[in-house]
Design a protein around this motif. Structure first.
Motif, PDB file in Angstrom:
ATOM      1  N   THR A  22      -2.910  10.946  -1.291  1.00  0.00           N
ATOM      2  CA  THR A  22      -4.257  10.599  -1.753  1.00  0.00           C
ATOM      3  C   THR A  22      -4.453  10.899  -3.232  1.00  0.00           C
ATOM      4  O   THR A  22      -4.966  10.062  -3.974  1.00  0.00           O
ATOM      5  N   PRO A  25      -1.461   9.154  -6.546  1.00  0.00           N
ATOM      6  CA  PRO A  25      -1.726   7.925  -7.298  1.00  0.00           C
ATOM      7  C   PRO A  25      -2.921   8.032  -8.240  1.00  0.00           C
ATOM      8  O   PRO A  25      -2.924   7.444  -9.321  1.00  0.00           O
ATOM      9  N   ILE A  26      -3.937   8.815  -7.865  1.00  0.00           N
ATOM     10  CA  ILE A  26      -5.099   8.970  -8.741  1.00  0.00           C
ATOM     11  C   ILE A  26      -4.719   9.739 -10.001  1.00  0.00           C
ATOM     12  O   ILE A  26      -5.113   9.370 -11.114  1.00  0.00           O
ATOM     13  N   THR A  29      -2.816   7.462 -12.191  1.00  0.00           N
ATOM     14  CA  THR A  29      -3.726   6.509 -12.817  1.00  0.00           C
ATOM     15  C   THR A  29      -4.420   7.143 -14.017  1.00  0.00           C
ATOM     16  O   THR A  29      -4.540   6.529 -15.082  1.00  0.00           O
ATOM     17  N   TYR A 130      -6.891   0.824 -13.776  1.00  0.00           N
ATOM     18  CA  TYR A 130      -7.203   1.262 -12.417  1.00  0.00           C
ATOM     19  C   TYR A 130      -6.870   0.166 -11.404  1.00  0.00           C
ATOM     20  O   TYR A 130      -6.294   0.440 -10.344  1.00  0.00           O
ATOM     21  N   ALA A 131      -7.223  -1.075 -11.732  1.00  0.00           N
ATOM     22  CA  ALA A 131      -6.920  -2.179 -10.818  1.00  0.00           C
ATOM     23  C   ALA A 131      -5.412  -2.358 -10.650  1.00  0.00           C
ATOM     24  O   ALA A 131      -4.927  -2.594  -9.538  1.00  0.00           O
ATOM     25  N   THR A 134      -4.054   0.652  -8.516  1.00  0.00           N
ATOM     26  CA  THR A 134      -4.404   0.615  -7.089  1.00  0.00           C
ATOM     27  C   THR A 134      -3.620  -0.460  -6.350  1.00  0.00           C
ATOM     28  O   THR A 134      -3.372  -0.320  -5.159  1.00  0.00           O
ATOM     29  N   SER A 135      -3.207  -1.499  -7.067  1.00  0.00           N
ATOM     30  CA  SER A 135      -2.418  -2.538  -6.403  1.00  0.00           C
ATOM     31  C   SER A 135      -0.999  -2.063  -6.093  1.00  0.00           C
ATOM     32  O   SER A 135      -0.345  -2.604  -5.208  1.00  0.00           O
ATOM     33  N   ARG A 137      -0.306   1.268  -5.428  1.00  0.00           N
ATOM     34  CA  ARG A 137      -0.567   2.649  -5.023  1.00  0.00           C
ATOM     35  C   ARG A 137       0.582   3.254  -4.214  1.00  0.00           C
ATOM     36  O   ARG A 137       1.000   4.383  -4.458  1.00  0.00           O
ATOM     37  N   TYR A 141       3.075   6.420  -5.270  1.00  0.00           N
ATOM     38  CA  TYR A 141       3.272   7.596  -4.420  1.00  0.00           C
ATOM     39  C   TYR A 141       4.762   7.835  -4.176  1.00  0.00           C
ATOM     40  O   TYR A 141       5.257   8.959  -4.323  1.00  0.00           O
TER      41      TYR A 141
END
Length: 196
Positions: A22, A25-26, A29, A130-131, A134-135, A137, A141
């Motif tokens: 969780t 990846p954030i 980013t 960010y887009a 998230t694609s 992600r 990870y």
């Protein structure tokens, strides 16, 4: 020294969170967004320098923009919302109301460029990052897992120096003379296993 220990502990916690599905990846980013911020600050520095130079050359007797140092402080404050059109009021007393009006518009263009254009550009750049992140992600990870796997492998000779959690890691330097003094690799390995 305490600040350094806190920073190192924070970085260790951040590195351990990189391998979670969780937060990993954030965090990646956010790290990629720092590149966007550096691009933004480069463009902003160019615009800021241009306004500082133009203001100092066009209005040499105006307070707060008399020289480069004061000019940078004034224009940075203006970009953060602390702008003052009253610095051009002395031009009315000198019989130059047109120059005062041009100075006010000069300041307002700087404020509008900062507020409307540059801030929106950096927000758009971050939204794109960010887009994109998230694609991919799941890939981010997996990359974080592969990248940090070797970091969790304990060195068979010196692993005892880095294994302690804060605040105990601050006292591992006491073991340093033993690690340096033991020249035989087998004895060093045995000593390290006992420390571990």
């Amino acid at each position: 020294m305490n600040g350094v220990l806190v920073l190192v502990s924070f970085l260790r916690i951040l590195a351990s969170l990189m391998v979670t599905s969780t937060l990993g990846p954030i965090i990646s980013t956010i790290a990629y967004m720092f590149k966007d911020m550096l691009t933004f600050f480069a463009i902003w520095a160019i615009v800021l320098t241009a306004y500082v130079c133009a203001g100092a050359l066009t209005y040499p007797n105006t307070p707060r923009i008399l020289n480069m140092e004061e000019g940078f402080i004034f224009w940075i404050e203006s970009s953060l919302g602390n702008w003052d059109v009253g610095i051009f009021d002395h031009l009315i007393d000198e019989g130059k109301p047109t120059q005062r009006l041009i100075g006010v518009w000069f300041l307002l263009t700087f404020v509008l460029i900062n507020l409307l254009i540059l801030v929106n550009v950096v927000i758009a750049m971050m939204a794109d990052t960010y887009a994109l992140m998230t694609s991919v992600r799941k890939g981010v990870y997996n990359f974080n897992i592969i990248q940090t796997a070797s970091a969790y492998k304990i060195d068979k000779y010196y692993g005892g120096l880095v294994i302690c959690m804060p605040p105990f890691c601050a006292i591992t330097f006491l073991l340093l003379p033993f690690y340096i003094g033991i020249k035989d690799k087998e004895k060093l390995k045995v000593f390290n296993e006992r420390v571990l």
